[in-house]
Design a protein around this motif. Structure first.
Motif, mmCIF file in Angstrom:
data_model
loop_
_atom_site.group_PDB
_atom_site.id
_atom_site.type_symbol
_atom_site.label_atom_id
_atom_site.label_comp_id
_atom_site.label_asym_id
_atom_site.label_seq_id
_atom_site.Cartn_x
_atom_site.Cartn_y
_atom_site.Cartn_z
ATOM 1 N N VAL A 91 0.848 -1.186 0.000
ATOM 2 C CA VAL A 91 0.000 0.000 0.000
ATOM 3 C C VAL A 91 0.889 1.242 0.000
ATOM 4 O O VAL A 91 1.836 1.333 0.787
ATOM 5 C CB VAL A 91 -0.927 0.026 1.244
ATOM 6 C CG1 VAL A 91 -1.823 1.245 1.230
ATOM 7 C CG2 VAL A 91 -1.748 -1.255 1.336
ATOM 8 N N GLU A 92 0.574 2.153 -0.891
ATOM 9 C CA GLU A 92 1.291 3.421 -0.935
ATOM 10 C C GLU A 92 0.474 4.467 -0.190
ATOM 11 O O GLU A 92 -0.734 4.565 -0.360
ATOM 12 C CB GLU A 92 1.505 3.878 -2.374
ATOM 13 C CG GLU A 92 2.277 5.190 -2.461
ATOM 14 C CD GLU A 92 2.464 5.674 -3.881
ATOM 15 O OE1 GLU A 92 3.544 6.199 -4.172
ATOM 16 O OE2 GLU A 92 1.524 5.527 -4.694
ATOM 17 N N ILE A 93 1.168 5.246 0.633
ATOM 18 C CA ILE A 93 0.566 6.421 1.246
ATOM 19 C C ILE A 93 1.335 7.620 0.723
ATOM 20 O O ILE A 93 2.564 7.573 0.591
ATOM 21 C CB ILE A 93 0.568 6.368 2.792
ATOM 22 C CG1 ILE A 93 1.972 6.095 3.346
ATOM 23 C CG2 ILE A 93 -0.441 5.358 3.303
ATOM 24 C CD1 ILE A 93 2.060 6.145 4.859
ATOM 25 N N ALA A 94 0.619 8.661 0.364
ATOM 26 C CA ALA A 94 1.267 9.854 -0.188
ATOM 27 C C ALA A 94 0.539 11.085 0.320
ATOM 28 O O ALA A 94 -0.683 11.064 0.510
ATOM 29 C CB ALA A 94 1.253 9.819 -1.711
ATOM 30 N N ALA A 95 1.291 12.130 0.533
ATOM 31 C CA ALA A 95 0.732 13.401 1.013
ATOM 32 C C ALA A 95 1.216 14.529 0.126
ATOM 33 O O ALA A 95 2.319 14.482 -0.421
ATOM 34 C CB ALA A 95 1.164 13.665 2.455
ATOM 35 N N ILE A 96 0.383 15.526 0.011
ATOM 36 C CA ILE A 96 0.744 16.707 -0.757
ATOM 37 C C ILE A 96 2.007 17.337 -0.180
ATOM 38 O O ILE A 96 2.244 17.282 1.028
ATOM 39 C CB ILE A 96 -0.419 17.716 -0.770
ATOM 40 C CG1 ILE A 96 -0.134 18.850 -1.750
ATOM 41 C CG2 ILE A 96 -0.706 18.253 0.627
ATOM 42 C CD1 ILE A 96 -1.338 19.716 -2.057
ATOM 43 N N ASN A 97 2.813 17.921 -1.024
ATOM 44 C CA ASN A 97 3.963 18.710 -0.591
ATOM 45 C C ASN A 97 3.486 20.168 -0.514
ATOM 46 O O ASN A 97 3.323 20.817 -1.551
ATOM 47 C CB ASN A 97 5.113 18.581 -1.590
ATOM 48 C CG ASN A 97 6.298 19.440 -1.235
ATOM 49 O OD1 ASN A 97 6.209 20.359 -0.429
ATOM 50 N ND2 ASN A 97 7.428 19.162 -1.859
ATOM 51 N N PRO A 98 3.227 20.670 0.685
ATOM 52 C CA PRO A 98 2.697 22.021 0.798
ATOM 53 C C PRO A 98 3.661 23.100 0.305
ATOM 54 O O PRO A 98 3.221 24.177 -0.095
ATOM 55 C CB PRO A 98 2.383 22.188 2.282
ATOM 56 C CG PRO A 98 3.153 21.129 2.963
ATOM 57 C CD PRO A 98 3.374 20.031 1.980
ATOM 58 N N LEU A 99 4.949 22.818 0.299
ATOM 59 C CA LEU A 99 5.906 23.793 -0.235
ATOM 60 C C LEU A 99 5.676 23.997 -1.727
ATOM 61 O O LEU A 99 5.715 25.122 -2.228
ATOM 62 C CB LEU A 99 7.340 23.344 0.030
ATOM 63 C CG LEU A 99 7.748 23.293 1.499
ATOM 64 C CD1 LEU A 99 9.063 22.557 1.663
ATOM 65 C CD2 LEU A 99 7.838 24.691 2.071
ATOM 66 N N ALA A 100 5.406 22.909 -2.435
ATOM 67 C CA ALA A 100 5.144 23.003 -3.877
ATOM 68 C C ALA A 100 3.803 23.678 -4.141
ATOM 69 O O ALA A 100 3.706 24.577 -4.980
ATOM 70 C CB ALA A 100 5.175 21.616 -4.500
ATOM 71 N N SER A 101 2.766 23.250 -3.423
ATOM 72 C CA SER A 101 1.439 23.810 -3.696
ATOM 73 C C SER A 101 1.334 25.275 -3.275
ATOM 74 O O SER A 101 0.775 26.098 -4.004
ATOM 75 C CB SER A 101 0.346 22.977 -3.022
ATOM 76 O OG SER A 101 0.491 22.994 -1.622
ATOM 77 N N MET A 102 1.866 25.622 -2.135
ATOM 78 C CA MET A 102 1.758 27.000 -1.649
ATOM 79 C C MET A 102 2.625 27.971 -2.455
ATOM 80 O O MET A 102 2.353 29.169 -2.479
ATOM 81 C CB MET A 102 2.130 27.084 -0.166
ATOM 82 C CG MET A 102 1.238 26.282 0.723
ATOM 83 S SD MET A 102 -0.051 27.254 1.429
ATOM 84 C CE MET A 102 -0.854 26.039 2.456
ATOM 85 N N SER A 103 3.644 27.461 -3.112
ATOM 86 C CA SER A 103 4.476 28.351 -3.935
ATOM 87 C C SER A 103 3.664 28.959 -5.071
ATOM 88 O O SER A 103 3.974 30.050 -5.547
ATOM 89 C CB SER A 103 5.701 27.617 -4.469
ATOM 90 O OG SER A 103 5.334 26.647 -5.418
ATOM 91 N N ALA A 104 2.604 28.267 -5.485
ATOM 92 C CA ALA A 104 1.743 28.778 -6.561
ATOM 93 C C ALA A 104 0.996 30.037 -6.134
ATOM 94 O O ALA A 104 0.586 30.830 -6.971
ATOM 95 C CB ALA A 104 0.745 27.708 -6.996
ATOM 96 N N VAL A 105 0.831 30.223 -4.833
ATOM 97 C CA VAL A 105 0.100 31.388 -4.319
ATOM 98 C C VAL A 105 0.911 32.673 -4.519
ATOM 99 O O VAL A 105 0.351 33.736 -4.766
ATOM 100 C CB VAL A 105 -0.266 31.190 -2.826
ATOM 101 C CG1 VAL A 105 -0.944 32.423 -2.248
ATOM 102 C CG2 VAL A 105 -1.141 29.957 -2.663
ATOM 103 N N GLY A 106 2.227 32.555 -4.420
ATOM 104 C CA GLY A 106 3.081 33.718 -4.627
ATOM 105 C C GLY A 106 3.146 34.656 -3.438
ATOM 106 O O GLY A 106 3.447 35.840 -3.594
ATOM 107 N N ASN A 107 2.870 34.160 -2.228
ATOM 108 C CA ASN A 107 2.954 34.974 -1.019
ATOM 109 C C ASN A 107 4.068 34.409 -0.154
ATOM 110 O O ASN A 107 3.887 33.391 0.513
ATOM 111 C CB ASN A 107 1.616 34.963 -0.269
ATOM 112 C CG ASN A 107 1.618 35.871 0.955
ATOM 113 O OD1 ASN A 107 2.666 36.212 1.478
ATOM 114 N ND2 ASN A 107 0.431 36.250 1.393
ATOM 115 N N PRO A 108 5.236 35.068 -0.131
ATOM 116 C CA PRO A 108 6.372 34.529 0.617
ATOM 117 C C PRO A 108 6.103 34.408 2.123
ATOM 118 O O PRO A 108 6.783 33.654 2.808
ATOM 119 C CB PRO A 108 7.506 35.514 0.334
ATOM 120 C CG PRO A 108 6.916 36.669 -0.361
ATOM 121 C CD PRO A 108 5.567 36.301 -0.843
#
Length: 128
Positions: A91-108
């Motif tokens: 069984v694979e468990i995987a979680a979002i990488n929030p660093l990758a997803s939040m970088s799309a927001v453009g708010n440092p």
């Protein structure tokens, strides 16, 4: 930078769900949503796919901080964690990488929150 972190376990599907749910709880996450993708595909499309669930995990403290910084960040919450049967007793468990997803927001200003959430999610994956 990849958009997810993953780990494969030699266990049953149900055990993997139990283990990642408990590991997330130890890191301050609760499960807000639990989507049985395999059951939905069967019901809606008649497709038989391997066991697959999407757990919508939320750490209220981190969510509150992110919402203070960026009031529309809720469009990216909760943090999705998948549990996917990848073979007999695997069984694979995987979680979002929030660093990758939040970088799309453009708010440092979100970087510190994303870094902390990333560490919490990785710790949950590692301890499941």
């Amino acid at each position: 930078m990849t958009y997810y972190h993953a780990r494969t376990l030699e266990t049953s599907f149900d055990d993997a769900v139990t283990r990642i749910t408990a590991a997330l709880a130890r890191q301050g996450f609760g499960i807000l949503t639990d989507i049985d993708v395999a059951a939905t595909m069967k019901k809606k499309l008649g497709l038989d796919i391997a066991a697959y669930r999407i757990l919508g995990a939320c750490n209220p403290e981190m969510a509150a901080k992110a919402l203070e910084i960026e009031n529309k960040i809720g469009t990216m919450l909760p943090c999705n964690v998948i549990v996917r049967e990848s073979g007999p007793r695997w069984v694979e468990i995987a979680a979002i990488n929030p660093l990758a997803s939040m970088s799309a927001v453009g708010n440092p200003r979100l970087d510190q929150v994303a870094t902390r959430v990333d560490a919490l999610l990785r710790a949950a994956l590692d301890s499941a």
